[in-house]
Design a protein around this motif. Structure first.
Motif, mmCIF file in Angstrom:
data_model
loop_
_atom_site.group_PDB
_atom_site.id
_atom_site.type_symbol
_atom_site.label_atom_id
_atom_site.label_comp_id
_atom_site.label_asym_id
_atom_site.label_seq_id
_atom_site.Cartn_x
_atom_site.Cartn_y
_atom_site.Cartn_z
ATOM 1 N N ASP A 43 0.827 -1.195 0.000
ATOM 2 C CA ASP A 43 0.000 0.000 0.000
ATOM 3 C C ASP A 43 0.872 1.260 0.000
ATOM 4 O O ASP A 43 0.612 2.213 -0.733
ATOM 5 C CB ASP A 43 -0.947 -0.007 1.205
ATOM 6 C CG ASP A 43 -2.034 1.036 1.096
ATOM 7 O OD1 ASP A 43 -2.410 1.423 -0.031
ATOM 8 O OD2 ASP A 43 -2.523 1.474 2.150
ATOM 9 N N THR A 44 1.937 1.258 0.775
ATOM 10 C CA THR A 44 2.857 2.397 0.763
ATOM 11 C C THR A 44 3.908 2.256 -0.336
ATOM 12 O O THR A 44 4.349 3.253 -0.907
ATOM 13 C CB THR A 44 3.551 2.569 2.129
ATOM 14 O OG1 THR A 44 4.227 1.359 2.459
ATOM 15 C CG2 THR A 44 2.553 2.910 3.211
ATOM 16 N N GLY A 45 4.300 1.029 -0.644
ATOM 17 C CA GLY A 45 5.309 0.800 -1.681
ATOM 18 C C GLY A 45 4.868 1.284 -3.047
ATOM 19 O O GLY A 45 5.666 1.867 -3.795
ATOM 20 N N TRP A 46 3.602 1.054 -3.406
ATOM 21 C CA TRP A 46 3.125 1.515 -4.710
ATOM 22 C C TRP A 46 3.131 3.035 -4.793
ATOM 23 O O TRP A 46 3.323 3.602 -5.870
ATOM 24 C CB TRP A 46 1.740 0.962 -5.027
ATOM 25 C CG TRP A 46 1.763 -0.465 -5.469
ATOM 26 C CD1 TRP A 46 1.115 -1.528 -4.880
ATOM 27 C CD2 TRP A 46 2.453 -1.018 -6.607
ATOM 28 N NE1 TRP A 46 1.378 -2.685 -5.580
ATOM 29 C CE2 TRP A 46 2.192 -2.399 -6.638
ATOM 30 C CE3 TRP A 46 3.271 -0.474 -7.590
ATOM 31 C CZ2 TRP A 46 2.720 -3.244 -7.623
ATOM 32 C CZ3 TRP A 46 3.796 -1.315 -8.569
ATOM 33 C CH2 TRP A 46 3.513 -2.681 -8.578
ATOM 34 N N ASP A 47 2.945 3.738 -3.657
ATOM 35 C CA ASP A 47 3.048 5.196 -3.663
ATOM 36 C C ASP A 47 4.440 5.621 -4.136
ATOM 37 O O ASP A 47 4.575 6.527 -4.973
ATOM 38 C CB ASP A 47 2.788 5.772 -2.264
ATOM 39 C CG ASP A 47 1.336 5.649 -1.830
ATOM 40 O OD1 ASP A 47 0.444 5.604 -2.711
ATOM 41 O OD2 ASP A 47 1.096 5.593 -0.612
ATOM 42 N N ALA A 48 5.473 4.978 -3.609
ATOM 43 C CA ALA A 48 6.854 5.318 -3.975
ATOM 44 C C ALA A 48 7.118 4.990 -5.446
ATOM 45 O O ALA A 48 7.780 5.758 -6.158
ATOM 46 C CB ALA A 48 7.838 4.577 -3.077
ATOM 47 N N VAL A 49 6.627 3.859 -5.901
ATOM 48 C CA VAL A 49 6.823 3.462 -7.296
ATOM 49 C C VAL A 49 6.134 4.464 -8.231
ATOM 50 O O VAL A 49 6.733 4.942 -9.196
ATOM 51 C CB VAL A 49 6.301 2.025 -7.538
ATOM 52 C CG1 VAL A 49 6.219 1.705 -9.023
ATOM 53 C CG2 VAL A 49 7.198 1.021 -6.817
ATOM 54 N N LEU A 50 4.892 4.802 -7.938
ATOM 55 C CA LEU A 50 4.155 5.727 -8.812
ATOM 56 C C LEU A 50 4.730 7.142 -8.744
ATOM 57 O O LEU A 50 4.631 7.882 -9.731
ATOM 58 C CB LEU A 50 2.664 5.699 -8.468
ATOM 59 C CG LEU A 50 1.974 4.392 -8.857
ATOM 60 C CD1 LEU A 50 0.529 4.387 -8.374
ATOM 61 C CD2 LEU A 50 2.041 4.131 -10.362
ATOM 62 N N ALA A 51 5.326 7.518 -7.636
ATOM 63 C CA ALA A 51 5.996 8.825 -7.563
ATOM 64 C C ALA A 51 7.137 8.878 -8.570
ATOM 65 O O ALA A 51 7.354 9.911 -9.223
ATOM 66 C CB ALA A 51 6.492 9.091 -6.148
ATOM 67 N N LYS A 52 7.876 7.793 -8.714
ATOM 68 C CA LYS A 52 8.965 7.735 -9.714
ATOM 69 C C LYS A 52 8.401 7.758 -11.124
ATOM 70 O O LYS A 52 8.955 8.400 -12.016
ATOM 71 C CB LYS A 52 9.833 6.490 -9.509
ATOM 72 C CG LYS A 52 10.679 6.551 -8.268
ATOM 73 C CD LYS A 52 11.752 7.602 -8.400
ATOM 74 C CE LYS A 52 12.738 7.501 -7.268
ATOM 75 N NZ LYS A 52 13.813 8.471 -7.386
ATOM 76 N N PHE A 53 7.279 7.051 -11.335
ATOM 77 C CA PHE A 53 6.645 7.045 -12.648
ATOM 78 C C PHE A 53 6.180 8.448 -13.029
ATOM 79 O O PHE A 53 6.423 8.904 -14.145
ATOM 80 C CB PHE A 53 5.471 6.075 -12.658
ATOM 81 C CG PHE A 53 4.614 6.180 -13.890
ATOM 82 C CD1 PHE A 53 5.113 5.829 -15.131
ATOM 83 C CD2 PHE A 53 3.301 6.630 -13.819
ATOM 84 C CE1 PHE A 53 4.345 5.937 -16.279
ATOM 85 C CE2 PHE A 53 2.517 6.737 -14.948
ATOM 86 C CZ PHE A 53 3.040 6.393 -16.181
ATOM 87 N N THR A 54 5.530 9.156 -12.105
ATOM 88 C CA THR A 54 5.031 10.480 -12.430
ATOM 89 C C THR A 54 6.163 11.478 -12.657
ATOM 90 O O THR A 54 6.010 12.444 -13.396
ATOM 91 C CB THR A 54 4.078 11.028 -11.347
ATOM 92 O OG1 THR A 54 4.766 11.082 -10.102
ATOM 93 C CG2 THR A 54 2.834 10.160 -11.230
ATOM 94 N N ALA A 55 7.313 11.213 -12.046
ATOM 95 C CA ALA A 55 8.472 12.076 -12.261
ATOM 96 C C ALA A 55 9.101 11.817 -13.628
ATOM 97 O O ALA A 55 9.887 12.624 -14.119
ATOM 98 C CB ALA A 55 9.507 11.866 -11.149
ATOM 99 N N GLY A 56 8.732 10.630 -14.204
ATOM 100 C CA GLY A 56 9.169 10.281 -15.551
ATOM 101 C C GLY A 56 10.600 9.908 -15.620
ATOM 102 O O GLY A 56 11.245 9.825 -16.570
#
Length: 142
Positions: free
Chosen positions: A129-142
């Protein structure tokens, strides 16, 4: 056993759905946070084979490979889904589905749903639940 609710995450990114789909899938090796979300460490990279039956896997700095899951749906640019068993046996997999929809103004809504949790998975689900937040933060940063 009681099933737990899926982990659901949503982000909005710049670009059309086809661009977001391409970045998330073909470009996963460029943005995936291997420093924190990897079996081999920061020098590794993630890769997705673009077809049903393809692997979602990690390549270590020495060329070793670790399969994280198998693609079970491939529908560009709307969605893809994969089994998910990072560091575990395939028989213990959940499912991760990622969808891409036009959010207007040249942006795309990306929704990730990680499902298939049982009561025995409560601690792992909490970590994801918290790990996907970190992963998607990297994705949105591109």
């Amino acid at each position: 056993m009681t099933d737990l609710q899926p982990v659901r995450k949503e982000v909005v990114v710049d670009g059309a759905p086809d661009e977001a789909f391409e970045l998330f899938t073909a470009g996963v090796g460029k943005w995936w946070p291997t420093a924190t979300h990897s079996l081999f460490g920061e020098a590794s990279r993630a890769q997705i084979e673009p077809r049903v039956g393809g692997r979602f896997y990690e390549i270590g700095p020495d060329g070793d490979e670790a399969v994280w899951g198998s693609v079970v749906a491939w529908d560009p640019p709307q969605r893809f889904a994969t089994t998910w068993h990072v560091g575990r046996e395939p028989s213990d997999a959940q499912t991760v589905e990622v969808s891409f929809a036009d959010a207007g103004d040249g942006r795309t809504r990306v929704v990730l749903v990680h499902s298939g949790w049982t009561a025995a998975d409560a601690d792992m689900r909490s970590n994801y639940d918290t790990g996907w937040d970190a992963v998607l933060a990297k994705f949105t940063a591109g």
